[in-house]
Design a protein around this motif. Structure first.
Motif, mmCIF file in Angstrom:
data_model
loop_
_atom_site.group_PDB
_atom_site.id
_atom_site.type_symbol
_atom_site.label_atom_id
_atom_site.label_comp_id
_atom_site.label_asym_id
_atom_site.label_seq_id
_atom_site.Cartn_x
_atom_site.Cartn_y
_atom_site.Cartn_z
ATOM 1 N N VAL A 15 33.159 26.988 65.094
ATOM 2 C CA VAL A 15 31.678 27.041 64.951
ATOM 3 C C VAL A 15 31.573 25.862 63.753
ATOM 4 O O VAL A 15 32.144 26.038 62.803
ATOM 5 N N VAL A 16 30.454 25.024 63.992
ATOM 6 C CA VAL A 16 30.122 23.928 62.791
ATOM 7 C C VAL A 16 28.780 24.319 62.365
ATOM 8 O O VAL A 16 27.926 24.424 63.305
ATOM 9 N N ALA A 17 28.525 24.594 61.101
ATOM 10 C CA ALA A 17 27.328 24.998 60.579
ATOM 11 C C ALA A 17 26.874 24.155 59.404
ATOM 12 O O ALA A 17 27.516 23.995 58.310
ATOM 13 N N ASP A 18 25.914 23.352 59.667
ATOM 14 C CA ASP A 18 25.430 22.397 58.820
ATOM 15 C C ASP A 18 23.950 21.927 59.240
ATOM 16 O O ASP A 18 24.056 21.556 60.296
ATOM 17 N N ASP A 19 23.244 21.619 58.028
ATOM 18 C CA ASP A 19 21.843 21.474 58.392
ATOM 19 C C ASP A 19 21.656 19.837 58.782
ATOM 20 O O ASP A 19 20.407 19.435 59.283
ATOM 21 N N GLN A 20 22.677 18.997 58.552
ATOM 22 C CA GLN A 20 22.731 17.534 59.111
ATOM 23 C C GLN A 20 23.219 17.445 60.336
ATOM 24 O O GLN A 20 24.294 17.615 60.633
#
Length: 219
Positions: free
Chosen positions: A6-11
């Motif tokens: 899972v990739v969690a980043d606001d960009q």
């Protein structure tokens, strides 16, 4: 066996870049993307990934709190914290919340892939020497926390092993230092993690510091 990520980043561009790198490997798969910590928590509950790439600074719920809640849920997923600065004080907070390591966002694609694979196996995400150098920088000015429960249950040999793990030595290096087989060292490391309730080696490094067994080296 495919490692689920899972990739969690606001960009969005960062998430897309990581997805392209990860999905290009046959043994890795992105099973979801999150733009904030709350989404990341829900995704982990729904998809049960092996590894979470977690940005520290995100809206709604930041990466530290998201990591803490994922660990508290008892999720098997290991969290790799993403940061722009290797001396970002938030990284230490994430490690103490249960993260299994940290990576700079400008890491090379091959290093990212190797870090994900290593983290999924419970290993240090970066080379031991790099991990120790970066942790030294983080821990040098950080307040020491209370020692983890269970420290008194460690045998003398297990305490020795924890000290050497705290110096970011590999199993092979510890085996040479203590004149043991690597298999025996691996068993001791597993016992230390179990008795102290730690998830992996990076957690053991921080615990060794908090116990006073290891001190950050001077720059």
């Amino acid at each position: 066996m495919t490692i689920r990520v899972v990739v969690a980043d606001d960009q969005a561009l960062v998430r897309t870049g990581f997805r392209m790198i990860i999905d290009a490997r046959d043994d890795l798969e992105v099973v979801g993307e999150a733009a904030d910590g709350e989404q990341a928590i829900r995704l982990v509950r729904r998809t049960s990934p092996d590894v979470v790439l977690m940005d520290v600074r995100m809206p709604v719920v930041d990466g530290i709190e998201a990591t803490r809640r994922i660990v508290a849920d008892g999720a098997a997923a290991r969290v790799l914290v993403l940061t722009t600065w290797d001396i970002d004080e938030h990284v230490l907070g994430a490690l103490r919340a249960g993260a299994s390591g940290f990576l700079l966002k400008d890491i090379r694609p091959t290093e990212l892939v190797d870090a994900i694979r290593g983290t999924a196996r419970g290993e240090l995400p970066l080379a031991p020497s790099v991990t120790r150098r970066m942790l030294d920088r983080l821990l040098r000015t950080a307040p020491r926390m209370s020692a983890p429960d269970g420290l008194e249950s460690l045998s003398q040999r297990e305490t020795e092993v924890l000290t050497l793990v705290g110096q970011a030595l590999s199993n092979a290096e510890i085996a040479r230092e203590l004149a043991l087989s690597e298999a025996t060292v691996k068993n001791h490391v597993s016992a230390v993690l179990r008795k102290l309730g730690l998830r992996d080696r990076v957690q053991a490094v921080v615990a060794a510091y908090d116990c006073g067994l290891v001190r950050p080296r001077r720059p």
